[in-house]
Design a protein around this motif. Structure first.
Motif, PDB file in Angstrom:
ATOM      1  N   VAL A  39       0.841  -1.195   0.000  1.00 50.21           N
ATOM      2  CA  VAL A  39       0.000   0.000   0.000  1.00 50.21           C
ATOM      3  C   VAL A  39       0.872   1.240   0.000  1.00 50.21           C
ATOM      4  CG1 VAL A  39      -1.940  -1.106   1.142  1.00 50.21           C
ATOM      5  CG2 VAL A  39      -0.144   0.001   2.503  1.00 50.21           C
ATOM      6  N   SER A  40       0.211   2.361  -0.146  1.00 54.78           N
ATOM      7  CA  SER A  40       0.942   3.624  -0.161  1.00 54.78           C
ATOM      8  C   SER A  40       1.663   3.833   1.173  1.00 54.78           C
ATOM      9  CB  SER A  40      -0.052   4.752  -0.414  1.00 54.78           C
ATOM     10  OG  SER A  40       0.647   5.958  -0.483  1.00 54.78           O
ATOM     11  N   GLY A  41       2.900   4.228   1.114  1.00 55.73           N
ATOM     12  CA  GLY A  41       3.665   4.484   2.336  1.00 55.73           C
ATOM     13  C   GLY A  41       4.331   3.238   2.880  1.00 55.73           C
ATOM     14  N   SER A  42       4.270   2.127   2.151  1.00 61.46           N
ATOM     15  CA  SER A  42       4.840   0.895   2.693  1.00 61.46           C
ATOM     16  C   SER A  42       6.337   0.791   2.444  1.00 61.46           C
ATOM     17  CB  SER A  42       4.122  -0.313   2.091  1.00 61.46           C
ATOM     18  OG  SER A  42       4.202  -0.246   0.692  1.00 61.46           O
ATOM     19  N   GLY A  43       6.899   1.689   1.672  1.00 65.43           N
ATOM     20  CA  GLY A  43       8.353   1.701   1.500  1.00 65.43           C
ATOM     21  C   GLY A  43       8.842   1.170   0.162  1.00 65.43           C
ATOM     22  N   LYS A  44       7.934   1.039  -0.815  1.00 69.20           N
ATOM     23  CA  LYS A  44       8.333   0.509  -2.120  1.00 69.20           C
ATOM     24  C   LYS A  44       9.358   1.420  -2.798  1.00 69.20           C
ATOM     25  CE  LYS A  44       4.138   0.814  -3.741  1.00 69.20           C
ATOM     26  NZ  LYS A  44       3.330   1.353  -2.626  1.00 69.20           N
ATOM     27  N   THR A  45       9.004   2.693  -2.859  1.00 66.61           N
ATOM     28  CA  THR A  45       9.894   3.632  -3.539  1.00 66.61           C
ATOM     29  C   THR A  45      11.253   3.699  -2.844  1.00 66.61           C
ATOM     30  OG1 THR A  45       7.999   4.942  -4.226  1.00 66.61           O
ATOM     31  CG2 THR A  45      10.132   6.015  -4.315  1.00 66.61           C
ATOM     32  N   THR A  46      11.234   3.657  -1.530  1.00 70.31           N
ATOM     33  CA  THR A  46      12.484   3.713  -0.785  1.00 70.31           C
ATOM     34  C   THR A  46      13.400   2.550  -1.160  1.00 70.31           C
ATOM     35  OG1 THR A  46      11.251   4.721   1.024  1.00 70.31           O
ATOM     36  CG2 THR A  46      13.437   3.867   1.532  1.00 70.31           C
ATOM     37  N   LEU A  47      12.832   1.352  -1.150  1.00 72.15           N
ATOM     38  CA  LEU A  47      13.636   0.174  -1.475  1.00 72.15           C
ATOM     39  C   LEU A  47      14.150   0.245  -2.914  1.00 72.15           C
ATOM     40  CD1 LEU A  47      14.766  -2.520  -0.656  1.00 72.15           C
ATOM     41  CD2 LEU A  47      12.563  -3.595  -1.181  1.00 72.15           C
ATOM     42  N   ASP A 166       8.908   2.921 -11.084  1.00 74.01           N
ATOM     43  CA  ASP A 166       8.158   3.301  -9.891  1.00 74.01           C
ATOM     44  C   ASP A 166       6.745   3.689 -10.306  1.00 74.01           C
ATOM     45  OD1 ASP A 166       7.660   3.796  -7.270  1.00 74.01           O
ATOM     46  OD2 ASP A 166       8.516   5.821  -7.280  1.00 74.01           O
ATOM     47  N   GLU A 167       5.778   2.903  -9.874  1.00 71.35           N
ATOM     48  CA  GLU A 167       4.368   3.163 -10.207  1.00 71.35           C
ATOM     49  C   GLU A 167       4.200   3.507 -11.682  1.00 71.35           C
ATOM     50  OE1 GLU A 167       2.201   2.751  -7.911  1.00 71.35           O
ATOM     51  OE2 GLU A 167       3.144   3.185  -5.977  1.00 71.35           O
ATOM     52  N   PRO A 168       4.578   2.644 -12.572  1.00 70.51           N
ATOM     53  CA  PRO A 168       4.594   3.032 -13.998  1.00 70.51           C
ATOM     54  C   PRO A 168       3.204   3.223 -14.586  1.00 70.51           C
ATOM     55  CG  PRO A 168       5.102   0.704 -13.765  1.00 70.51           C
ATOM     56  CD  PRO A 168       5.021   1.245 -12.379  1.00 70.51           C
TER      57      PRO A 168
END
Ligand SMILES: Nc1ncnc2c1ncn2[C@@H]1O[C@H](COP(=O)(O)OP(=O)(O)OP(=O)(O)O)[C@@H](O)[C@H]1O
Ligand SMILES: [Mg+2]
Lengths: 222, 392, 331
Positions: A39-47, A166-168
C-alpha cells in the motif's frame, strides 16, 4: 544479480527514528521480473531507490552485479547508476523544455561519447520504446503515454541490465497500460532484470512474473 | 571537451533563458559602466601622454610665495650659459577673465616666426597663410570653445578685450583651431606675443616663463639642479614630473570611481547570490533527474559552472562592445562631464581607441572574479542536489 | 595614502586577490570542519553531507587556481605598466626589485600555483578512488596552501604600498648586466656549454618520459630549472632582444617583443610544474599520469621551439650569430 541483507533506511524525525524500510533481505537473479507490492507508504519507492543507487541505506548491505553499492563515493555510485540502472519514474521526470531526442541522450552525456555514437544509441532505444516519430517534439507537448515511452527510451539508452519502474501505470489509461506492458515483455525477453513497484493489481495477473515481494510498513511479508 | 556536453549545455541554457536574462542584463549594465569609465580614462591618459610629447622638457618659472609671477627676459642669458641648454624659448600666456560671465580664456602669445619652439603648434601654423595673418595687426586664432562662445554671444568675428589698465583692444577672429589637436584646449586664444603682453598686462621686458629642451634624459637631473641654483625663487618643472602629476590625478579619479564601483559591485554580488540561491523548483528537479540518470556531482557542477561562465562571457562581450561604441563612436556624452568636471577642461580626450589585452583583462578580472565568487556557493548547492529528489 | 594603491590596475589586482582570499577562507573553514568530522565508513547523513561539502572545496580551488593563473601574468604586466611612472625603471625588473617583497612575492605566487596544481592532481585521483584514500593528505595540503595564500595577500599589499614613485630605481641593465670579469653563469659554465646542456637536458627529459624513468626525469627537471633559466637570460634572451648584452628576463614580456615572454616563461614553468606533479602522482600515489606527462613534453617542446626559433631567425636574417661585445653600459 541483486543481493540485499538486513537493509534499513530510517529518517530522523525529531528524536525518533522513522524506519521507511526495516531489516530487508532478499535476492534477485539476473533477468528476473520482480514486483514490489504494497500500500501507499509501505516503503516501495524507498527500497527501489536504494537498489537503483539513488538513495543510500542507513545500514545493511546491498550488492548489485557484484558491486557493493551500500557505501560508494558519488563518482562511483553515479557511474553505477549510469551503466547498470535504467529508471522509469512515477512522474516520468522528463526535462520538459527539451526535445524527446535530447531527453533520451541525457544519460549519455557524461560518458564522453561522440555525437555519432550517441545518435546511434538514441535512435535504437527510441525504436524499442516506439517513440521514434516524436523524436523532435518538445517533451512538454507530449501526451502521458508518449511521455512514458520517452522515459522508457531514456532508461534503455545506456543499455543498463536492470530496469526499475516506480508506479509506472499510475497515470496511464487502459490502452497505454497495454502498450507499456508490451514493451516490458519485450525487455524481459532481452534478458533485462525488471523491478516494478506498484499497487496496481494488473501486474499480478501477468504470467511472466518471477517474484512478488510484499511490503507492509517497511517490512517484508511473504 | 566533448561536443555533446556543449550541445547539451547550450540547450539547457537556452531553456532557462528566463532565469538567465535578468542576470545578463544586470551584468551588461555593470560591465558597460565599468568599461566606459576605463576606456575613457585610458583615452585621456593616452591624450595626455601625446600632449606631453609636445610640451617642452623644462619650464622655468619665477615664484612669489606659491604663485607664479612674471619673469625678466634677461634670465635667458643665464640659462643659455648652462652647457646642456642650447636654446631657450620665452613664453607668454595667462588667463583672461570675463568677469560678468564667470568665464575665462587662455591667452597665449606666440612668436610666429619661431614656430619650432612651440612643439605641436608647428603643424597648425605651417598650414596657415602667414602673410594673410599679418595683413591685419589684430588677428587672433581661437579654440573651438571660444568660437562657440563668440557665436552664442553674437560677437560676429570681433571681440573686445580690456587690458588691466582699462584700455580696450578689439581682436579679429582669423581662424578656429582644429578640434582634435592634442595641444590645443578649447578655451585658447592665440595672438602674437606683443598683443598677448598687452592684454595680460605683462611688462615689455618680462615674460610668463621660459621653456627649453634637453634631449639627453640623463642630464635632466643635473640641469634641474643647476637652474635651481641660479636664483632662490626659480621653480624648475620637468616633463616627467608633470606626467606624474597627471597620472596621479587620473589614478585619483580612477580610484574614486573604483570605490563607487566597489559599492555597486557589492550590491551586485548580493543580488547575484540571492538570484542564484532562489529555489527554482524545476531547475532543482532537473538536476535531480540528471543525477538519477547517472550524472555525477562533477558532471552537474561542470554543467552549472559552464552556464555561469556563459553568462559571464555573453555579458562581458556585449557590455564591452556597447562601451566601445559609447566611448569611441559617441564620445561618451554625460560620462565625460562627470569624469572631467564640467568646468575648464585641461585636455580634451581625443577618443583614439586605445584598447589592449591588459585593459580587457582588467575589466574581465574586475567583473568575473566577484561574479563567480558570489555564485559559487549557490551553484555548488544546486549541483549537489540528491538524485533522490527525482523519485518524489 | 600611497598613491600607487589608487592606481586602477593595482587596485583591481589587489581586489581580485582579496576576493579570492575570502572565498578560499570559506573553503578553509569547511576544510577544517571536514578534517574534524570526516569518517568515510559512517552511514550517517552527516557523512553524506560532508562528502558533498568536499566538492565545494574542490570548485573553490579550481576557481582560485584559474584566476591566480590569470592574475600572475597580470601582476607582471601591472609592474611593467607602473615602470612608466617609477623613475629609472624600464620594465618589471626594476619594479620587482624595488623592495624586499617583490621577489619573495613572485616566488610565493609560483609556489602556490604549483601546490594548487598538486592539490588538484591528488583530488582528481582521490575522488576517482573508492574510499577517498588521500582525503586527509589533500586536506592538510590545503591548510598549508591557505597559509601561503594568506602570506601572499599580505605581501601583495605590502609590496605595492611600499613602492615610492619618487625614488630612483636601478633597472635590468644594472641588475643583470655583465659584471666585468665575473662569470654570471652557474656552475662555472661558459655559454657554449650551457647551450649544449640545455638541449641535452631537454632530450633527457623527453627520453626519460617515454622510457618511464621517473628518477631520471626528476633529475632532468631539477637541472632544467637553472639551466633553462640562465640559457634564456644569457643566450636566447639576447636573440629575442637582438642585443648581445641585454640580459633581462622581464623586458621580453613587453609589447616591443610581442609579449613573447608570456608564452616563453609560461611554457617553461608550466612544463616544470606539470613534470613535478606527474612524478608525484606516479611515485607517491602510484597512479599512471600519462596525460600530465604528455602535457609536460608539449610544454617544454613549445619552450625549446620558441628559444630556438629566435636564434635561427636571427641567423637567417643576419647570416651571423650574436657576439657579446664588451662595452660599458651606461644605464
Ligand atoms: N525524507 C523523508 N523524511 C521522512 N519520512 C520520509 C521521507 N521520505 C519518505 N518518508 C516516509 O517513508 C515511508 C515510505 O515511503 P515510500 O515513498 O517508500 O512509500 P511508497 O510505498 O512508495 O508509497 P506510494 O505508494 O505512496 O508511493 C513513507 O511513510 C514516507 O512518509
Ligand atoms: Mg512510491
Amino acid at each position: 544479480m541483486i543481493e540485499i541483507k538486513n537493509l534499513n533506511r530510517y529518517y530522523q524525525v525529531g528524536k525518533e527514528r522513522f524506519y521507511a524500510i526495516r531489516d530487508i533481505s532478499l535476492s534477485i537473479k539476473k533477468g528476473e521480473f520482480v514486483l514490489f507490492h504494497g500500500v501507499s507508504g509501505s516503503g516501495k519507492t524507498t527500497l527501489l531507490s536504494i537498489i537503483a543507487g539513488v538513495d543510500r541505506p542507513s545500514s545493511g548491505m546491498i550488492s548489485v552485479n557484484n558491486e557493493l553499492i551500500s557505501k560508494l563515493p558519488d563518482q562511483h555510485l553515479s557511474r553505477f547508476r549510469n551503466r547498470e540502472i535504467g529508471i522509469i519514474f512515477q512522474h516520468y521526470n522528463l526535462l520538459e523544455s527539451l526535445t524527446v531526442y535530447d531527453n533520451v541522450s541525457a544519460p549519455l552525456i557524461p560518458e564522453r561519447l561522440s555525437l555519432k555514437e550517441i545518435d546511434k544509441r538514441v535512435k535504437k532505444s527510441l525504436k524499442i520504446a516506439n517513440i521514434s516519430h516524436k523524436a523532435n517534439s518538445i517533451a512538454s507537448t507530449l501526451s502521458g503515454g508518449e511521455k512514458q515511452r520517452c522515459a522508457i527510451a531514456r532508461a534503455l539508452v545506456t543499455d543498463a541490465s536492470i530496469i526499475v519502474c516506480d508506479e509506472p501505470t499510475a497515470n496511464l489509461d487502459r490502452a497505454n497500460i497495454d502498450i507499456f506492458l508490451d514493451i516490458l515483455k519485450k525487455l524481459h525477453k532481452l534478458n533485462k532484470t525488471i523491478i516494478v513497484s506498484t499497487h496496481d493489481p494488473i501486474f499480478q495477473k501477468l504470467d511472466y512474473i518471477d517474484q512478488i515481494i510484499h511490503l507492509e510498513d517497511g517490512v517484508l511479508v511473504s | 571537451m566533448n561536443s555533446p556536453f556543449f550541445r547539451f549545455l547550450l540547450l539547457s541554457f537556452y531553456s532557462e533563458k528566463a532565469k538567465q536574462i535578468t542576470v545578463i542584463i544586470f551584468s551588461i549594465i555593470i560591465i558597460f559602466i565599468l568599461s566606459s569609465v576605463l576606456f575613457l580614462s585610458t583615452s585621456m591618459h593616452y591624450s595626455i601622454t601625446e600632449a606631453l610629447k609636445y610640451q617642452p622638457d623644462f619650464i622655468v618659472q619665477k615664484m612669489a610665495g606659491d604663485r607664479r609671477v612674471n619673469i625678466s627676459e634677461r634670465v635667458t642669458d643665464e640659462l643659455i650659459e648652462i652647457p646642456s641648454i642650447a636654446k631657450v624659448t620665452p613664453r607668454v600666456y595667462g588667463r583672461y577673465f570675463l568677469k560678468p560671465l564667470g568665464k575665462s580664456f587662455l591667452v597665449v602669445g606666440v612668436d610666429f616666426f619661431d614656430v619650432q619652439s612651440h612643439r605641436g603648434l608647428e603643424k597648425i601654423i605651417d598650414n596657415m597663410d602667414l602673410n594673410k595673418f599679418f595683413k591685419r595687426r589684430d588677428n587672433m586664432l581661437v579654440g573651438e570653445g571660444v568660437d562657440r562662445f563668440m557665436r552664442e554671444h553674437h560677437y560676429d568675428n570681433n571681440m573686445t578685450f580690456f587690458t588691466p589698465k582699462g584700455k580696450a583692444i578689439t581682436l579679429h577672429k582669423f581662424a578656429t583651431l582644429p578640434k582634435n589637436s592634442e595641444l590645443v584646449s578649447s578655451d585658447m586664444v592665440i595672438v602674437p606675443i606683443d598683443l598677448a603682453k598687452k592684454i595680460l598686462g605683462i611688462k615689455r621686458r618680462e615674460v610668463s616663463d621660459f621653456a627649453f629642451n634637453v634631449p639627453n634624459i640623463l642630464e635632466w637631473e643635473i640641469v634641474t639642479i643647476k637652474v635651481s641654483a641660479l636664483d632662490y625663487d626659480l621653480r624648475v618643472i620637468n616633463k616627467k614630473e608633470s606626467y606624474k602629476a597627471y597620472a596621479e590625478f587620473f589614478d585619483f579619479k580612477g580610484g574614486f570611481f573604483l570605490s563607487i564601483f566597489l559599492i555597486v559591485l557589492i550590491s551586485f554580488s548580493l543580488i547575484l547570490y540571492q538570484r542564484y540561491s532562489q529555489l527554482y523548483s524545476t531547475e532543482r528537479r532537473n538536476i535531480g533527474v540528471l543525477r538519477a540518470l547517472g550524472w555525477s556531482i562533477k558532471d552537474t557542477l561542470k554543467l552549472k559552472f559552464f552556464e555561469a561562465l556563459l553568462v559571464v562571457f555573453i555579458s562581458y562581450t556585449i557590455g564591452v562592445s556597447l562601451a566601445y561604441i559609447f566611448v569611441y563612436i559617441f564620445h561618451a556624452p554625460i560620462l565625460k562631464n562627470i569624469f572631467l568636471g564640467s568646468s575648464n577642461i585641461m585636455v580634451e580626450p581625443t577618443f583614439v581607441p586605445v584598447i589592449d589585452i591588459f585593459l580587457l583583462s582588467s575589466i574581465f578580472l574586475l567583473y568575473a572574479i566577484p561574479f563567480i565568487a558570489s555564485v559559487i556557493i549557490p551553484v555548488w548547492r544546486i549541483s549537489t542536489t540528491n538524485p533522490k529528489e527525482a523519485m518524489r | 595614502m600611497n598613491s600607487l594603491l589608487l592606481n586602477t590596475d593595482i587596485a583591481i589586482f589587489l581586489l581580485g586577490e582579496f576576493i579570492l582570499w575570502v572565498v578560499l577562507l570559506i573553503a578553509f573553514g569547511v576544510n577544517l570542519y571536514l578534517l574534524k568530522k570526516w569518517d568515510f565508513h559512517s552511514y550517517t547523513n552527516l557523512q553524506y553531507r560532508i562528502e558533498k561539502l568536499a566538492y565545494l572545496i574542490m570548485v573553490i580551488i579550481i576557481f582560485s587556481f584559474l584566476m591566480k593563473f590569470i592574475l600572475l601574468p597580470y601582476f607582471v604586466f601591472t609592474m611593467d605598466k607602473i615602470s612608466d611612472i617609477v623613475p629609472g625603471a624600464m620594465c618589471s625588473a626594476g619594479v620587482i626589485s624595488f623592495n624586499a617583497y617583490g621577489m619573495k612575492l613572485f616566488f610565493i605566487k609560483m609556489a602556490i600555483l604549483l601546490l594548487l596544481m598538486i592539490w588538484l592532481m591528488i583530488n582528481h585521483y582521490d575522488i576517482e578512488a573508492k574510499v577517498y584514500p588521500w582525503f586527509r593528505a589533500k586536506s592538510w595540503l590545503f591548510v598549508f596552501i591557505f597559509i601561503l595564500i594568506t602570506i601572499e595577500l599580505y605581501w601583495d599589499y605590502a609590496f605595492f604600498a611600499d613602492i615610492d614613485i619618487h625614488k630612483v630605481l636601478n633597472c635590468c641593465s644594472t641588475l643583470y648586466g655583465l659584471l666585468e670579469g665575473v662569470n654570471p653563469l652557474p656552475f662555472g659554465l661558459d655559454k657554449r656549454e650551457i647551450i649544449i646542456l640545455f638541449y641535452m637536458i631537454y632530450a633527457m627529459i623527453i627520453s626519460s618520459t617515454f622510457g618511464k624513468q621517473n628518477y631520471i626525469l626528476l633529475i632532468g627537471l631539477i637541472l632544467f630549472i637553472p639551466i633553462g633559466y640562465y640559457s634564456v637570460l644569457y643566450f636566447f634572451g639576447t636573440y629575442i632582444y637582438e642585443m648581445p648584452n641585454h640580459n633581462c628576463p622581464f623586458c621580453m614580456l613587453q609589447k616591443d617583443y610581442y609579449y613573447i615572454g608570456y608564452p616563453l616563461w609560461g611554457s617553461f614553468f608550466g612544463g616544470v610544474f606539470l613534470g613535478i606533479t606527474a612524478i608525484l602522482a606516479e611515485e607517491r600515489l602510484k597512479k599512471d599520469s600519462k596525460r600530465l606527462k604528455y602535457l609536460m613534453v608539449l610544454s617544454f617542446t613549445i619552450f625549446v621551439t620558441i628559444c630556438t626559433f629566435f636564434v635561427l631567425h636571427y641567423y637567417y636574417k643576419n647570416g651571423v650569430f650574436l657576439e657579446p661585445v664588451k662595452v660599458e653600459m651606461v644605464m
